[in-house]
Structure formats: structure tokens, C-alpha cells
Design a protein around this motif. Structure first.
Motif, PDB file in Angstrom:
ATOM      1  N   ASP A 129      -8.636 -11.827 -17.918  1.00  0.00           N
ATOM      2  CA  ASP A 129      -7.769 -10.636 -17.888  1.00  0.00           C
ATOM      3  C   ASP A 129      -6.588 -10.801 -16.935  1.00  0.00           C
ATOM      4  OD1 ASP A 129      -9.103  -8.736 -19.699  1.00  0.00           O
ATOM      5  OD2 ASP A 129     -10.758  -8.851 -18.278  1.00  0.00           O
ATOM      6  N   LYS A 130      -6.167 -12.022 -16.704  1.00  0.00           N
ATOM      7  CA  LYS A 130      -5.119 -12.270 -15.716  1.00  0.00           C
ATOM      8  C   LYS A 130      -3.797 -11.586 -16.081  1.00  0.00           C
ATOM      9  CE  LYS A 130      -6.773 -16.601 -13.669  1.00  0.00           C
ATOM     10  NZ  LYS A 130      -6.907 -16.053 -12.314  1.00  0.00           N
ATOM     11  N   GLU A 131      -3.414 -11.648 -17.349  1.00  0.00           N
ATOM     12  CA  GLU A 131      -2.148 -11.033 -17.762  1.00  0.00           C
ATOM     13  C   GLU A 131      -2.184  -9.518 -17.561  1.00  0.00           C
ATOM     14  OE1 GLU A 131       0.701 -10.650 -21.737  1.00  0.00           O
ATOM     15  OE2 GLU A 131      -0.895 -12.150 -21.669  1.00  0.00           O
ATOM     16  N   ARG A 132      -3.293  -8.915 -17.932  1.00  0.00           N
ATOM     17  CA  ARG A 132      -3.454  -7.467 -17.770  1.00  0.00           C
ATOM     18  C   ARG A 132      -3.417  -7.073 -16.292  1.00  0.00           C
ATOM     19  NH1 ARG A 132      -8.807  -4.264 -19.988  1.00  0.00           N
ATOM     20  NH2 ARG A 132      -8.361  -2.206 -19.111  1.00  0.00           N
ATOM     21  N   ILE A 133      -4.118  -7.811 -15.459  1.00  0.00           N
ATOM     22  CA  ILE A 133      -4.154  -7.508 -14.026  1.00  0.00           C
ATOM     23  C   ILE A 133      -2.776  -7.685 -13.411  1.00  0.00           C
ATOM     24  CG2 ILE A 133      -5.113  -8.261 -11.810  1.00  0.00           C
ATOM     25  CD1 ILE A 133      -7.682  -8.991 -13.321  1.00  0.00           C
ATOM     26  N   THR A 134      -2.033  -8.692 -13.875  1.00  0.00           N
ATOM     27  CA  THR A 134      -0.679  -8.921 -13.354  1.00  0.00           C
ATOM     28  C   THR A 134       0.223  -7.718 -13.632  1.00  0.00           C
ATOM     29  OG1 THR A 134      -0.911 -11.308 -13.690  1.00  0.00           O
ATOM     30  CG2 THR A 134       1.320 -10.447 -13.431  1.00  0.00           C
ATOM     31  N   ARG A 135       0.138  -7.163 -14.840  1.00  0.00           N
ATOM     32  CA  ARG A 135       0.947  -5.980 -15.172  1.00  0.00           C
ATOM     33  C   ARG A 135       0.584  -4.791 -14.280  1.00  0.00           C
ATOM     34  NH1 ARG A 135      -0.161  -7.607 -20.621  1.00  0.00           N
ATOM     35  NH2 ARG A 135      -1.761  -5.973 -20.757  1.00  0.00           N
ATOM     36  N   LEU A 136      -0.707  -4.584 -14.081  1.00  0.00           N
ATOM     37  CA  LEU A 136      -1.152  -3.466 -13.250  1.00  0.00           C
ATOM     38  C   LEU A 136      -0.736  -3.670 -11.792  1.00  0.00           C
ATOM     39  CD1 LEU A 136      -4.717  -2.835 -14.737  1.00  0.00           C
ATOM     40  CD2 LEU A 136      -2.550  -1.733 -15.343  1.00  0.00           C
ATOM     41  N   LEU A 137      -0.785  -4.927 -11.340  1.00  0.00           N
ATOM     42  CA  LEU A 137      -0.341  -5.245  -9.981  1.00  0.00           C
ATOM     43  C   LEU A 137       1.135  -4.894  -9.811  1.00  0.00           C
ATOM     44  CD1 LEU A 137      -0.686  -6.572  -7.182  1.00  0.00           C
ATOM     45  CD2 LEU A 137      -0.229  -8.780  -8.265  1.00  0.00           C
ATOM     46  N   GLY A 138       1.945  -5.185 -10.819  1.00  0.00           N
ATOM     47  CA  GLY A 138       3.373  -4.863 -10.748  1.00  0.00           C
ATOM     48  C   GLY A 138       3.617  -3.372 -10.614  1.00  0.00           C
ATOM     49  N   ILE A 139       2.816  -2.565 -11.305  1.00  0.00           N
ATOM     50  CA  ILE A 139       2.963  -1.108 -11.223  1.00  0.00           C
ATOM     51  C   ILE A 139       2.617  -0.610  -9.819  1.00  0.00           C
ATOM     52  CG2 ILE A 139       2.078   1.098 -12.082  1.00  0.00           C
ATOM     53  CD1 ILE A 139       1.648  -0.279 -14.792  1.00  0.00           C
ATOM     54  N   ILE A 140       1.514  -1.133  -9.262  1.00  0.00           N
ATOM     55  CA  ILE A 140       1.110  -0.716  -7.916  1.00  0.00           C
ATOM     56  C   ILE A 140       2.172  -1.120  -6.898  1.00  0.00           C
ATOM     57  CG2 ILE A 140      -0.616  -1.019  -6.093  1.00  0.00           C
ATOM     58  CD1 ILE A 140      -2.675  -1.531  -8.294  1.00  0.00           C
ATOM     59  N   LEU A 141       2.713  -2.323  -7.034  1.00  0.00           N
ATOM     60  CA  LEU A 141       3.749  -2.794  -6.113  1.00  0.00           C
ATOM     61  C   LEU A 141       4.994  -1.923  -6.206  1.00  0.00           C
ATOM     62  CD1 LEU A 141       4.849  -4.839  -4.090  1.00  0.00           C
ATOM     63  CD2 LEU A 141       5.486  -6.310  -6.012  1.00  0.00           C
ATOM     64  N   ALA A 142       5.400  -1.564  -7.419  1.00  0.00           N
ATOM     65  CA  ALA A 142       6.579  -0.706  -7.595  1.00  0.00           C
ATOM     66  C   ALA A 142       6.382   0.645  -6.922  1.00  0.00           C
ATOM     67  CB  ALA A 142       6.872  -0.532  -9.081  1.00  0.00           C
ATOM     68  N   ALA A 143       5.196   1.227  -7.085  1.00  0.00           N
ATOM     69  CA  ALA A 143       4.912   2.518  -6.459  1.00  0.00           C
ATOM     70  C   ALA A 143       4.877   2.394  -4.942  1.00  0.00           C
ATOM     71  CB  ALA A 143       3.583   3.072  -6.973  1.00  0.00           C
ATOM     72  N   SER A 144       4.317   1.288  -4.458  1.00  0.00           N
ATOM     73  CA  SER A 144       4.260   1.071  -3.015  1.00  0.00           C
ATOM     74  C   SER A 144       5.663   0.985  -2.422  1.00  0.00           C
ATOM     75  CB  SER A 144       3.479  -0.216  -2.713  1.00  0.00           C
ATOM     76  OG  SER A 144       3.267  -0.364  -1.329  1.00  0.00           O
ATOM     77  N   ILE A 145       6.573   0.353  -3.154  1.00  0.00           N
ATOM     78  CA  ILE A 145       7.968   0.287  -2.701  1.00  0.00           C
ATOM     79  C   ILE A 145       8.602   1.669  -2.716  1.00  0.00           C
ATOM     80  CG2 ILE A 145      10.263  -0.617  -3.272  1.00  0.00           C
ATOM     81  CD1 ILE A 145       8.824  -3.120  -4.384  1.00  0.00           C
ATOM     82  N   ALA A 146       8.281   2.480  -3.730  1.00  0.00           N
ATOM     83  CA  ALA A 146       8.815   3.835  -3.809  1.00  0.00           C
ATOM     84  C   ALA A 146       8.304   4.705  -2.671  1.00  0.00           C
ATOM     85  CB  ALA A 146       8.454   4.472  -5.155  1.00  0.00           C
ATOM     86  N   LEU A 147       7.099   4.381  -2.168  1.00  0.00           N
ATOM     87  CA  LEU A 147       6.560   5.112  -1.019  1.00  0.00           C
ATOM     88  C   LEU A 147       7.273   4.694   0.267  1.00  0.00           C
ATOM     89  CD1 LEU A 147       2.738   4.986  -1.834  1.00  0.00           C
ATOM     90  CD2 LEU A 147       4.215   6.991  -1.940  1.00  0.00           C
ATOM     91  N   LYS A 148       7.430   3.386   0.432  1.00  0.00           N
ATOM     92  CA  LYS A 148       8.151   2.878   1.609  1.00  0.00           C
ATOM     93  C   LYS A 148       8.627   1.466   1.318  1.00  0.00           C
ATOM     94  CE  LYS A 148       8.042   3.085   6.621  1.00  0.00           C
ATOM     95  NZ  LYS A 148       7.240   3.353   7.831  1.00  0.00           N
ATOM     96  N   THR A 149       9.881   1.195   1.648  1.00  0.00           N
ATOM     97  CA  THR A 149      10.491  -0.077   1.274  1.00  0.00           C
ATOM     98  C   THR A 149       9.884  -1.276   1.992  1.00  0.00           C
ATOM     99  OG1 THR A 149      12.232   0.415   2.888  1.00  0.00           O
ATOM    100  CG2 THR A 149      12.718   0.876   0.586  1.00  0.00           C
ATOM    101  N   ALA A 150       9.038  -1.026   2.998  1.00  0.00           N
ATOM    102  CA  ALA A 150       8.369  -2.137   3.674  1.00  0.00           C
ATOM    103  C   ALA A 150       7.541  -2.966   2.700  1.00  0.00           C
ATOM    104  CB  ALA A 150       7.476  -1.609   4.797  1.00  0.00           C
ATOM    105  N   ALA A 151       7.157  -2.364   1.575  1.00  0.00           N
ATOM    106  CA  ALA A 151       6.362  -3.083   0.569  1.00  0.00           C
ATOM    107  C   ALA A 151       7.145  -4.213  -0.082  1.00  0.00           C
ATOM    108  CB  ALA A 151       5.866  -2.107  -0.497  1.00  0.00           C
ATOM    109  N   LEU A 152       8.453  -4.235   0.103  1.00  0.00           N
ATOM    110  CA  LEU A 152       9.254  -5.341  -0.439  1.00  0.00           C
ATOM    111  C   LEU A 152       8.819  -6.692   0.119  1.00  0.00           C
ATOM    112  CD1 LEU A 152      12.814  -3.738  -0.333  1.00  0.00           C
ATOM    113  CD2 LEU A 152      11.591  -4.464  -2.389  1.00  0.00           C
ATOM    114  N   MET A 153       8.173  -6.662   1.291  1.00  0.00           N
ATOM    115  CA  MET A 153       7.732  -7.917   1.903  1.00  0.00           C
ATOM    116  C   MET A 153       6.701  -8.626   1.034  1.00  0.00           C
ATOM    117  SD  MET A 153       5.054  -6.777   4.875  1.00  0.00           S
ATOM    118  CE  MET A 153       3.391  -6.211   4.444  1.00  0.00           C
ATOM    119  N   TRP A 154       6.055  -7.878   0.116  1.00  0.00           N
ATOM    120  CA  TRP A 154       5.056  -8.500  -0.760  1.00  0.00           C
ATOM    121  C   TRP A 154       5.686  -9.421  -1.794  1.00  0.00           C
ATOM    122  CZ3 TRP A 154      -0.023  -8.820  -0.287  1.00  0.00           C
ATOM    123  CH2 TRP A 154      -0.677  -7.892   0.534  1.00  0.00           C
ATOM    124  N   ILE A 155       6.938  -9.169  -2.152  1.00  0.00           N
ATOM    125  CA  ILE A 155       7.548  -9.917  -3.249  1.00  0.00           C
ATOM    126  C   ILE A 155       7.616 -11.410  -2.968  1.00  0.00           C
ATOM    127  CG2 ILE A 155       9.654 -10.217  -4.600  1.00  0.00           C
ATOM    128  CD1 ILE A 155      10.053  -7.201  -4.462  1.00  0.00           C
TER     129      ILE A 155
END
Length: 290
Positions: free
Chosen positions: A242-268
């Protein structure tokens, strides 16, 4: 509702109900941000349109059930009973109240949510807010319940970090029971009780802080989304099919984390480096096998 857009079943046997719940929370944050900040819609319209999108998730889930692809119990996670416990506690206590006590809450978070609410539109007031360059994801989450009744009810915002915390625990439970099933020969009931025991110990030790935080600062959701990213990376490593599916879900969580606070950009950059290293390791393994 957003969580129900995604099936819980998987070919690997991993149950995605907990991860889907976190992604649903993330999509709520993203929807509010896009509608209120990018589309510049009024607060109430942004919240009601988000609710309509969420209802679409319930319809998608109902369709999967009718097709026999999924059942009600696939989306049910034992940890979700904490949400019912929280709701029951609020009802038994005759409601919920909240009084902000820290300077940061007044100047940056729920105090700013209050100003955005009174203005009726984020775009109208954004230039006058303290730290106006902050992405307002958390501020929009906190003011969302107020749009239903039309007045500030800080107590209704107090559950926002609690709901996200429960989502993380549900995801952790799914991963723990997957490991138990993979490495130990235990029955279904034993898996559930052992998994719940581990999760309750983690919650009791306040591994991510208090289950119901005393403050509505940005730190609890920031820590929880970061922890969810780490847990999703573990799931990516463990669940091969399920790697492809998990990757898509990870992208959504990362986007929301950035919307909460831009410090999440460090994950990229970290995720890019990890992906490159993983690809190199995979190719070396394939070359040796050949």
C-alpha cells in the motif's frame, strides 16, 4: 465525513480507519484554508461548504457498502469510543466552557480567531492581525464551530486538539495491532485487548501530552501532525503493498500541517532525502537479486 472518502480495507490486511480519520481532520483544515484564504469566502460560507464536502464522504462510504466493497465495521476503530466518552462527559456536565489564560492565546490563536469571526471574512482583516503572515489553519479550525450558532463559544473550540489526539491514537492502534498480527500468533480478541492496552499506556504516559489539553495553543496540533507524519512513514516502511496509497495520505497530512504552521515545511527536504535514499537502497537490492 472526509475520512469516509477513503476505504479502510486494504490488500495488506492493515486497517486504515485511524489514518483515514487523521486525513479527514487534515482535509477539513485544508478545505477551510482554501475557501477562506484562497477563495476569500465568508467564514460561514467556508464552514458550510466544508460540511457539504464532508457529507460527500459519507455518501461515498455508503456506495462502497452497497457494492459490498466495505462494511460499517471496517471504519470502526475501538479507540473512537474516546470520542463518545468525551461527548458524554460534556453532556453530563451540562456543556463545555473555556477561558484562555495565556498571552499567546490572546495575541496569536483563539484571540485572533475571535477577530476573524467578528470581521466575517479573513481577507478583510488579515492585514491587521498579529503575525499576519502566519498561515491561519489553526485559527480557522478554532472558529469553525462558532459559524453554526453565529456567536463566539470558546468551549466548543476546546475539543479541537482532543479530536486530533484521538485520531492519532486510533492510527497508532491500527499499526500496533498490525505488528501483533504480523509477528505474533494471537487471536483477534487478544490482538484487540493487547493493542488497546498499549494505546492506553501511551495515553496515560502523555506520550503526546494531555489527551485533553488545557490550552488551545498551536503546539498540540503541531506536535500531533508531526507525530502522525512519523507514524505514516513507519506504516510506509512496514506495509509493502500500500505504499502508493500511504504516500498520498502522507501528502495530505503534510499539507494540513503546513496550513497549521509553516514550520512543517522543514519536513519537505527530509522526506525528499529519505525518498532518494530509499530508492537507491531498493535499486541496490534488486541489482543483487539479479
Amino acid at each position: 465525513g472526509f475520512a469516509l472518502y477513503f476505504p479502510a480495507r486494504s490488500s495488506s490486511g492493515f486497517n486504515f480507519s485511524g489514518l483515514n480519520f487523521i486525513v479527514g481532520y487534515a482535509l477539513t483544515t485544508i478545505s477551510l484554508y482554501v475557501l477562506a484564504v484562497v477563495a476569500k469566502l465568508d467564514n460561514q460560507i467556508s464552514v458550510f461548504v466544508t460540511c457539504i464536502f464532508a457529507i460527500g464522504g459519507a455518501l461515498a462510504w455508503r456506495r462502497r457498502c452497497n457494492l459490498g466493497v466495505e462494511s460499517l465495521f471496517d471504519q470502526v476503530n475501538p479507540v473512537f469510543f474516546l470520542l463518545l466518552a468525551g461527548m458524554g462527559s460534556i453532556i453530563l456536565n451540562g456543556g463545555i466552557g473555556y477561558t484562555p489564560t495565556t498571552d499567546d492565546e490572546f495575541t496569536n490563536w483563539i484571540g485572533v480567531s475571535r477577530l476573524i469571526h467578528f470581521s466575517g471574512n479573513f481577507d478583510v482583516i488579515k492585514g491587521t492581525l498579529n503575525h499576519a503572515a502566519y498561515l491561519p489553519g489553526w485559527r480557522l479550525i478554532l472558529l469553525a464551530p462558532w459559524q453554526v450558532k453565529g456567536y463566539v463559544a470558546m468551549g466548543e473550540s476546546a475539543a479541537a486538539p482532543f479530536v486530533l489526539h484521538v485520531g492519532f491514537l486510533a492510527f497508532f492502534y491500527n499499526l500496533v495491532t498490525f505488528w501483533i498480527r504480523k509477528y505474533w500468533n494471537l487471536g483477534r480478541v487478544d490482538q484487540v485487548f493487547l493493542g488497546l492496552g498499549i494505546i492506553f499506556l501511551f495515553a496515560a504516559a502523555e506520550g503526546l501530552g494531555r489527551l485533553w489539553p488545557f490550552y488551545l495553543l498551536i503546539e498540540p496540533p503541531q506536535i500531533m501532525t508531526f507525530a502522525a507524519i512519523v507514524l505514516t512513514l513507519l506504516a510506509f516502511e512496514e506495509i509493502q503493498s500500500d505504499k502508493e496509497r500511504i504516500t498520498r495520505l502522507l501528502g495530505i497530512i503534510l499539507a494540513a500541517s503546513i496550513a497549521l504552521k509553516t514550520a512543517a515545511l522543514m519536513w519537505i527536504p527530509s522526506l525528499i532525502i529519505a525518498f532518494v535514499i530509499g530508492q537507491i537502497a531498493t535499486r541496490r537490492t534488486l541489482s543483487k537479486d539479479q
